[in-house]
Design a protein around this motif. Structure first.
Motif, PDB file in Angstrom:
ATOM      1  N   ALA A 182       0.867  -1.181   0.000  1.00 35.71           N
ATOM      2  CA  ALA A 182       0.000   0.000   0.000  1.00 35.71           C
ATOM      3  C   ALA A 182       0.895   1.219   0.000  1.00 35.71           C
ATOM      4  N   LEU A 183       0.943   1.923  -1.115  1.00 38.75           N
ATOM      5  CA  LEU A 183       1.860   3.042  -1.248  1.00 38.75           C
ATOM      6  C   LEU A 183       1.142   4.355  -0.997  1.00 38.75           C
ATOM      7  N   ALA A 184       1.738   5.195  -0.198  1.00 41.30           N
ATOM      8  CA  ALA A 184       1.126   6.478   0.115  1.00 41.30           C
ATOM      9  C   ALA A 184       1.276   7.438  -1.055  1.00 41.30           C
ATOM     10  N   ALA A 185       0.206   8.164  -1.386  1.00 48.03           N
ATOM     11  CA  ALA A 185       0.270   9.124  -2.482  1.00 48.03           C
ATOM     12  C   ALA A 185       0.983  10.377  -2.011  1.00 48.03           C
ATOM     13  N   CYS A 186       1.981  10.745  -2.750  1.00 48.75           N
ATOM     14  CA  CYS A 186       2.712  11.982  -2.483  1.00 48.75           C
ATOM     15  C   CYS A 186       3.362  12.350  -3.783  1.00 48.75           C
ATOM     16  N   GLY A 187       4.648  12.507  -3.812  1.00 46.91           N
ATOM     17  CA  GLY A 187       5.470  12.412  -4.989  1.00 46.91           C
ATOM     18  C   GLY A 187       5.178  13.349  -6.110  1.00 46.91           C
ATOM     19  N   ASP A 203      21.920  15.234  -1.466  1.00 45.87           N
ATOM     20  CA  ASP A 203      22.550  13.923  -1.318  1.00 45.87           C
ATOM     21  C   ASP A 203      21.934  13.253  -0.092  1.00 45.87           C
ATOM     22  N   PHE A 204      21.077  12.261  -0.328  1.00 47.28           N
ATOM     23  CA  PHE A 204      20.305  11.655   0.750  1.00 47.28           C
ATOM     24  C   PHE A 204      20.729  10.207   1.019  1.00 47.28           C
ATOM     25  N   ALA A 205      22.049   9.981   0.971  1.00 47.71           N
ATOM     26  CA  ALA A 205      22.585   8.652   1.288  1.00 47.71           C
ATOM     27  C   ALA A 205      22.298   8.309   2.748  1.00 47.71           C
ATOM     28  N   ILE A 206      22.099   7.019   3.021  1.00 44.69           N
ATOM     29  CA  ILE A 206      21.640   6.544   4.328  1.00 44.69           C
ATOM     30  C   ILE A 206      22.718   5.709   5.014  1.00 44.69           C
ATOM     31  N   ARG A 246       9.918  10.089  -0.086  1.00 43.98           N
ATOM     32  CA  ARG A 246       9.380  10.631  -1.334  1.00 43.98           C
ATOM     33  C   ARG A 246       9.417  12.157  -1.331  1.00 43.98           C
ATOM     34  N   GLU A 247       8.988  12.752  -0.225  1.00 44.11           N
ATOM     35  CA  GLU A 247       9.002  14.211  -0.126  1.00 44.11           C
ATOM     36  C   GLU A 247      10.433  14.750  -0.202  1.00 44.11           C
ATOM     37  N   GLN A 248      11.344  14.060   0.438  1.00 44.90           N
ATOM     38  CA  GLN A 248      12.749  14.439   0.408  1.00 44.90           C
ATOM     39  C   GLN A 248      13.290  14.372  -1.015  1.00 44.90           C
ATOM     40  N   ALA A 249      13.012  13.258  -1.703  1.00 48.72           N
ATOM     41  CA  ALA A 249      13.487  13.089  -3.073  1.00 48.72           C
ATOM     42  C   ALA A 249      12.887  14.131  -4.003  1.00 48.72           C
TER      43      ALA A 249
END
Length: 371
Positions: free
Chosen positions: A21-26, A289-292, A357-360
Motif C-alpha cells: 500500500a503506497l502512500a500518495a505523495c510524490g 545527497d540523501f545517502a543513508i 518521497r518528499e525528500q526526493a
C-alpha cells in the motif's frame, strides 16, 4: 528463540506485490495541481533518449519503471545497462551516462569527481529502491533454514564447510541436515550488493568476519560469478551451494531466515523498509545527497538488516535542457506512487516512505540546465 519460517522467493514476491500500500505523495500531475513537471501524469510530452547504467539489483525494477514510464512518455526511450554499481558510477562520473544506479553511496573520492562532472550545484543521490538481500541456497531436502549472523559469516569465510556442522544444526534443531559440502558463491565483479552484504557482516557478525566492508569480495577461493544473475545461476546449478542476491532474483531457490535479536527473520519488503525507517541520513554531504547510514546491527523485532538500498545518482545541473528535462521527469516518475507500484510488481521491492518521497521530490524539483 522465536522462529519465523522462510518462504520461497516467488511466493514472497507475489504476496508483496499483492499487499503493498503506497502512500500518495510524490510527482506532479494534472489533477493534483503540482506543477514541478515530474511524475506519472506530467502534462508536458517529452521526447529523446535517457541513458543510465549501474546496479544489476535494480534490473527487475528498472524493467517495471521503463514499462510504466513508456505509457506516460511514449516519445522517451530509457536505456539502462545493468553492469554493476561500480561500473555504473564510473561511467556516470566520466560523463558516459545521464544517471547511475548504485547499491552503494559515492565515497569521498567519487564525490570529488562528481563535482568535476556536475559542477558546483552538485549531485543527487536518492534511495529509490529498497530490497532485502537474500541468502539463497540449494540444498536438497532442506526447505527451511535459519542462520545466525556468526554462522553466515563462518560459511562465507569458509570456516564452516559442511551443512551438518554443529553451528548450523544449533540454529536448526528440527531440520535434518545432510553432510553435503558447502560451496559459497560470491560476486566476481565489484558490486554494491557485495558491499551491502559485507557491511552487514562487519556490523553484525563480530569476530566471525575479520574483513573490511568492500564492493570487492575479500575471501579467496570458493566460487565466483558475474552479476546477480551469475550468482543465481551458479547457486541453482550446484548442490550444497549458497550465495547472496537481491530477493527479487531468488526464483525457486531456498531463502534463509536470519538471526535478529531473539528471532529469525525471513526477508520481506516490510522487514527491509523497517530497517530503513530506523536509519539516519549521512551527514556532511550535499544539499540533495540523501545517502543513508543503515542500522545493520539492529536487534529490533521484525527488522531484516541485510538490506540493499539502491540509489539513483545524477547531476542537479545538466549542460543541456533536454537532458535536464528527461532526468527530472523520469526520476519524478520513479519516486511517484505509480513508479513505486511498478517496481513493487516487477521486483517485490519495498515502497519508499512518504518522508523519503518528499525528500526526493526536493531534489527532482531542483534539477535544471546550465545557463
Amino acid at each position: 528463540m522465536k522462529l519465523s519460517t522462510t518462504t520461497r522467493a516467488t511466493a514472497v514476491s507475489a504476496a508483496l506485490a499483492a499487499s503493498l500500500a503506497l502512500a500518495a505523495c510524490g510527482a506532479s500531475n494534472e489533477d493534483n495541481g503540482n506543477d514541478s513537471g515530474s511524475g506519472s501524469d506530467s502534462a508536458e510530452q517529452l521526447s529523446g533518449t535517457l541513458v543510465g547504467a549501474g546496479a544489476s539489483s535494480q534490473e527487475a525494477a528498472m524493467q517495471g519503471w521503463r514499462a510504466g514510464y513508456s505509457e506516460v512518455q511514449s516519445g522517451v526511450t530509457v536505456n539502462y545497462d545493468p553492469i554493476g554499481s561500480g561500473g555504473g558510477r564510473e561511467q556516470f562520473l566520466a560523463g558516459g551516462t545521464d544517471f547511475a544506479g548504485s547499491d552503494a553511496a559515492l565515497d569521498e573520492e567519487e564525490l570529488a569527481t562528481a563535482e568535476e562532472r556536475c559542477g558546483a550545484s552538485g549531485i543527487f543521490e536518492l534511495p529509490n529502491y529498497i530490497s532485502p538481500i537474500a541468502v539463497v541456497y540449494n540444498l536438497e531436502g532442506v526447505d527451511e533454514l535459519n542462520l545466525s549472523p556468526e554462522v553466515v559469516a563462518g560459511i562465507f569465510n569458509q570456516q564452516i564447510t559442511t551443512w551438518n556442522a554443529p553451528e548450523i544444526a544449533e540454529d536448526n534443531p528440527d531440520v535434518e541436515l545432510p553432510d553435503t559440502a558447502i560451496t559459497p558463491v560470491n560476486r566476481s565483479d565489484e558490486s554494491g550488493t557485495t558491499e551491502n552484504f559485507t557491511e552487514y557482516l562487519v556490523a553484525a557478525a563480530g569476530d566471525a568476519w575479520p574483513h573490511e566492508a568492500s564492493g570487492d569480495w575479500p575471501v579467496s577461493g570458493g566460487e565466483a560469478a558475474q552479476g546477480t544473475s551469475g550468482v543465481i545461476q551458479a547457486v541453482t546449478a550446484g548442490q550444497g551451494t549458497i550465495g547472496y542476491a537481491d530477493l527479487s532474483q531468488a526464483g525457486d531457490l531456498g531463502v534463509a531466515a536470519i538471526g535478529v535479536g531473539e528471532e529469525f527473520v525471513a526477508p520481506s519488503a516490510e522487514a527491509a523498509a523497517a530497517v530503513v525507517e530506523n536509519s539516519e541520513t549521512l551527514e556532511g554531504r550535499g544539499e540533495y545527497d540523501f545517502a543513508i547510514e543503515l542500522a545493520r546491527d539492529t536487534t529490533e523485532s521484525g527488522n531484516y538488516p541485510i538490506v540493499l538500498v539502491s540509489y539513483h545518482v545524477g547531476c542537479i545541473e545538466y549542460e543541456d535542457q533536454e537532458t535536464a528535462d528527461l532526468v527530472k521527469d523520469f526520476i519524478g516518475y520513479v519516486i511517484s506512487e505509480d513508479g513505486q507500484d511498478a517496481a513493487a510488481e516487477a521486483a517485490g521491492s519495498a515502497p519508499i516512505s512518504d518522508a523519503l518521497r518528499e525528500q526526493a521530490q526536493t531534489a527532482v524539483d531542483a534539477i535544471t540546465a546550465g545557463s
